[in-house]
Scaffold this motif. Structure first.
Motif, mmCIF file in Angstrom:
data_model
loop_
_atom_site.group_PDB
_atom_site.id
_atom_site.type_symbol
_atom_site.label_atom_id
_atom_site.label_comp_id
_atom_site.label_asym_id
_atom_site.label_seq_id
_atom_site.Cartn_x
_atom_site.Cartn_y
_atom_site.Cartn_z
ATOM 1 N N GLU A 278 0.829 -1.201 0.000
ATOM 2 C CA GLU A 278 0.000 0.000 0.000
ATOM 3 C C GLU A 278 0.868 1.256 0.000
ATOM 4 O O GLU A 278 0.556 2.236 -0.684
ATOM 5 C CB GLU A 278 -0.938 -0.005 1.210
ATOM 6 C CG GLU A 278 -2.001 1.058 1.143
ATOM 7 C CD GLU A 278 -3.113 0.840 2.161
ATOM 8 O OE1 GLU A 278 -4.073 1.612 2.157
ATOM 9 O OE2 GLU A 278 -3.008 -0.108 2.969
ATOM 10 N N ASN A 279 1.958 1.225 0.755
ATOM 11 C CA ASN A 279 2.854 2.374 0.807
ATOM 12 C C ASN A 279 3.499 2.625 -0.553
ATOM 13 O O ASN A 279 3.657 3.775 -0.977
ATOM 14 C CB ASN A 279 3.935 2.136 1.858
ATOM 15 C CG ASN A 279 4.843 3.331 2.043
ATOM 16 O OD1 ASN A 279 4.392 4.440 2.292
ATOM 17 N ND2 ASN A 279 6.142 3.111 1.907
ATOM 18 N N ARG A 280 3.830 1.537 -1.260
ATOM 19 C CA ARG A 280 4.438 1.687 -2.587
ATOM 20 C C ARG A 280 3.474 2.376 -3.552
ATOM 21 O O ARG A 280 3.854 3.276 -4.298
ATOM 22 C CB ARG A 280 4.844 0.310 -3.122
ATOM 23 C CG ARG A 280 5.410 0.349 -4.531
ATOM 24 C CD ARG A 280 5.968 -0.992 -4.931
ATOM 25 N NE ARG A 280 7.241 -1.264 -4.274
ATOM 26 C CZ ARG A 280 7.948 -2.375 -4.446
ATOM 27 N NH1 ARG A 280 7.495 -3.326 -5.236
ATOM 28 N NH2 ARG A 280 9.093 -2.539 -3.838
ATOM 29 N N PHE A 281 2.212 1.967 -3.522
ATOM 30 C CA PHE A 281 1.226 2.584 -4.404
ATOM 31 C C PHE A 281 0.884 4.003 -3.943
ATOM 32 O O PHE A 281 0.604 4.870 -4.765
ATOM 33 C CB PHE A 281 -0.043 1.727 -4.474
ATOM 34 C CG PHE A 281 0.022 0.645 -5.517
ATOM 35 C CD1 PHE A 281 -0.484 0.860 -6.789
ATOM 36 C CD2 PHE A 281 0.594 -0.580 -5.235
ATOM 37 C CE1 PHE A 281 -0.424 -0.128 -7.752
ATOM 38 C CE2 PHE A 281 0.659 -1.576 -6.186
ATOM 39 C CZ PHE A 281 0.147 -1.355 -7.454
ATOM 40 N N THR A 282 0.884 4.216 -2.635
ATOM 41 C CA THR A 282 0.588 5.547 -2.111
ATOM 42 C C THR A 282 1.610 6.563 -2.614
ATOM 43 O O THR A 282 1.275 7.719 -2.898
ATOM 44 C CB THR A 282 0.580 5.533 -0.566
ATOM 45 O OG1 THR A 282 -0.431 4.623 -0.118
ATOM 46 C CG2 THR A 282 0.289 6.909 -0.002
ATOM 47 N N GLN A 283 2.862 6.135 -2.735
ATOM 48 C CA GLN A 283 3.921 7.025 -3.202
ATOM 49 C C GLN A 283 4.009 7.087 -4.722
ATOM 50 O O GLN A 283 4.861 7.775 -5.268
ATOM 51 C CB GLN A 283 5.265 6.568 -2.623
ATOM 52 C CG GLN A 283 5.332 6.660 -1.105
ATOM 53 C CD GLN A 283 6.653 6.179 -0.550
ATOM 54 O OE1 GLN A 283 7.558 5.795 -1.278
ATOM 55 N NE2 GLN A 283 6.786 6.191 0.774
ATOM 56 N N GLU B 126 4.525 -1.935 -14.512
ATOM 57 C CA GLU B 126 5.199 -1.743 -13.229
ATOM 58 C C GLU B 126 4.262 -2.062 -12.066
ATOM 59 O O GLU B 126 4.634 -2.769 -11.128
ATOM 60 C CB GLU B 126 5.702 -0.299 -13.124
ATOM 61 C CG GLU B 126 6.482 -0.016 -11.850
ATOM 62 C CD GLU B 126 7.008 1.401 -11.793
ATOM 63 O OE1 GLU B 126 8.142 1.592 -11.327
ATOM 64 O OE2 GLU B 126 6.275 2.330 -12.215
ATOM 65 N N MET B 127 3.019 -1.563 -12.134
ATOM 66 C CA MET B 127 2.069 -1.818 -11.053
ATOM 67 C C MET B 127 1.657 -3.286 -11.002
ATOM 68 O O MET B 127 1.410 -3.834 -9.930
ATOM 69 C CB MET B 127 0.844 -0.913 -11.213
ATOM 70 C CG MET B 127 1.151 0.549 -10.919
ATOM 71 S SD MET B 127 -0.317 1.594 -10.835
ATOM 72 C CE MET B 127 -0.738 1.672 -12.573
ATOM 73 N N PHE B 128 1.597 -3.939 -12.172
ATOM 74 C CA PHE B 128 1.299 -5.369 -12.195
ATOM 75 C C PHE B 128 2.394 -6.160 -11.500
ATOM 76 O O PHE B 128 2.127 -7.117 -10.767
ATOM 77 C CB PHE B 128 1.125 -5.853 -13.637
ATOM 78 C CG PHE B 128 0.871 -7.336 -13.748
ATOM 79 C CD1 PHE B 128 -0.409 -7.846 -13.606
ATOM 80 C CD2 PHE B 128 1.923 -8.217 -13.971
ATOM 81 C CE1 PHE B 128 -0.636 -9.211 -13.677
ATOM 82 C CE2 PHE B 128 1.699 -9.589 -14.047
ATOM 83 C CZ PHE B 128 0.412 -10.088 -13.902
ATOM 84 N N GLU B 129 3.653 -5.766 -11.739
ATOM 85 C CA GLU B 129 4.771 -6.460 -11.105
ATOM 86 C C GLU B 129 4.746 -6.291 -9.593
ATOM 87 O O GLU B 129 5.145 -7.186 -8.851
ATOM 88 C CB GLU B 129 6.094 -5.946 -11.685
ATOM 89 C CG GLU B 129 6.316 -6.379 -13.131
ATOM 90 C CD GLU B 129 7.509 -5.695 -13.777
ATOM 91 O OE1 GLU B 129 8.038 -4.732 -13.156
ATOM 92 O OE2 GLU B 129 7.898 -6.088 -14.891
#
Length: 395
Positions: free
Chosen positions: A96-101, A142-145
């Protein structure tokens, strides 16, 4: 001609919807109506988005199987879609933190969520295959990975005729087999909760703004006390003890090092170190390492020369250190590092560094700005204490 085609497509959709309604038996209609009423009751009884989404997940799992829900809201200031909520299996804090950033610019028109947002219509990928991935844009790939999945169904969130973001249903284990009438059915649930999602987002923004305002008030009050302490004392330890309280309100750190420039020898000498993790033996080993004021000698000399902040939230042994920094790391490995220049009347007198021993930093730009304001006050105190020591030594 475009308006005519748009009207034609709308009529086709309405006809399909009518056919779907006629195809439903009375029991299915009653069940769907009951589920949507339950969702509406939850909406009317709470602003807690978690409760509402839990009801929606329970109802929609009767329509199709998914294990994650991701909500992205449009940020007009940054012109991007930002994840605000993520629910379901496999959603770790790290993910979640990765997507938040990772905000998604709506200039990326090929990106899946952006197309859903801009076109204001559902975008369904029932089965994500290796062949399909070859045609993904870089952002989607990138988001799929980061979060591999077998199927994704994204819907626009519309409030009073305006699209405010998207909501995606994801299955990380098996593909979807959604048909057109399933998409219409899911769309009705999305329409029911769009306003609640928007309200919850606005409430959170308001609370965030209020918290920042209160934090700013506390910061001003504390900085005023620090200034009083600085003016009343030439004892750097006393001043730092006062200022440390304000810094700890922003972030956690295990050690602080203050380096002051020796202009005659072009060195950055360690002047003071604070923190229980720094023993006297360790401090002696550090002081034996010479740090020049040459920009490429170390992280701290880079900060001294450029006047820029050096922020390294996560350090590993494999990171590209300078030879000088490697010597420091061998004496005492740290897991995170933040260094700021010490300015007094436009002149850089040294560097202050903050360390973590095991955990990492997670600072936003607003946090760094607040830290800079405290360091500005501390710079004056450091300079006053240094001048006092010099005068006393020459007396």
């Amino acid at each position: 001609m475009n308006d005519l085609n748009k009207t034609k497509q709308q009529l086709i959709r309405e006809l399909e919807e009518l056919r779907y309604q006629l195809s439903l038996n009375q029991d299915a209609q009653r069940q769907e109506l009951s589920d949507i009423n339950a969702v509406l009751m939850a909406i009317n009884s709470t602003l807690n988005l978690d409760e509402v989404v839990a009801r929606v997940m329970q109802a929609l799992n009767k329509v199709f199987k998914f294990d994650q829900i991701a909500i992205f809201i449009f940020n007009a200031e940054n012109n991007c879609l930002e994840v605000t909520n993520w629910y379901g299996e496999g959603v770790t804090a790290e993910l979640e933190n990765r997507f938040t950033q990772h905000a998604i610019s709506i200039d990326l028109e090929e990106e899946h969520l952006v197309r859903c947002f801009l076109d204001s219509e559902p975008k369904i990928i029932n089965h994500i295959t290796p062949e399909l991935l070859e045609h993904y844009c870089d952002a989607d790939l990138e988001m799929f990975e980061w979060n591999p999945h077998k199927g994704i169904a994204s819907f626009p969130l519309e409030v009073q005729g305006k699209v405010i973001g998207t909501i995606s249903y994801v299955n990380t284990l098996t593909p979807f087999s959604l048909r057109r009438h399933d998409v219409h059915r899911i769309g009705r649930y999305v329409a029911a909760i769009a306003t609640t999602i928007n309200n919850a987002y606005l409430v959170r923004k308001t609370q965030y703004a209020l918290e920042r305002s209160r934090a700013r008030e506390r910061e001003i009050e504390h900085l005023n006390r620090v200034i009083l302490t600085t003016n009343a004392s030439l004892d750097l330890d006393e001043v730092f003890a006062a200022i440390q309280l304000g810094l700890k309100d922003i972030f956690e750190f295990d050690a602080v090092g203050i380096q002051l420039v020796n202009e005659a020898k072009s060195l950055l000498n360690i002047h003071k170190v604070y923190g229980d993790v720094v023993t006297e033996k360790l401090l002696q080993q550090w002081r034996a390492i010479q740090i020049s004021t040459r920009q490429d000698d170390s992280a701290s000399s880079y900060v001294y020369v450029t006047g820029e902040i050096f922020y390294f939230p996560k350090i590993t042994a494999n990171d590209a250190f300078t030879e000088t920094d490697k010597q420091f790391f061998r004496v005492k490995p740290f897991s995170a590092y933040l260094a700021l220049p010490l300015f007094v009347l436009g002149e850089t007198i040294g560097v202050i560094s903050f360390f973590r021993e095991q955990l990492f930093f997670n600072l936003e730009q607003s946090d760094l700005d607040r830290i800079e304001r405290y360091v500005a006050s501390l710079s004056t105190a450091i300079n006053n204490a240094r001048n006092y020591e010099r005068a006393r030594n020459h007396a």
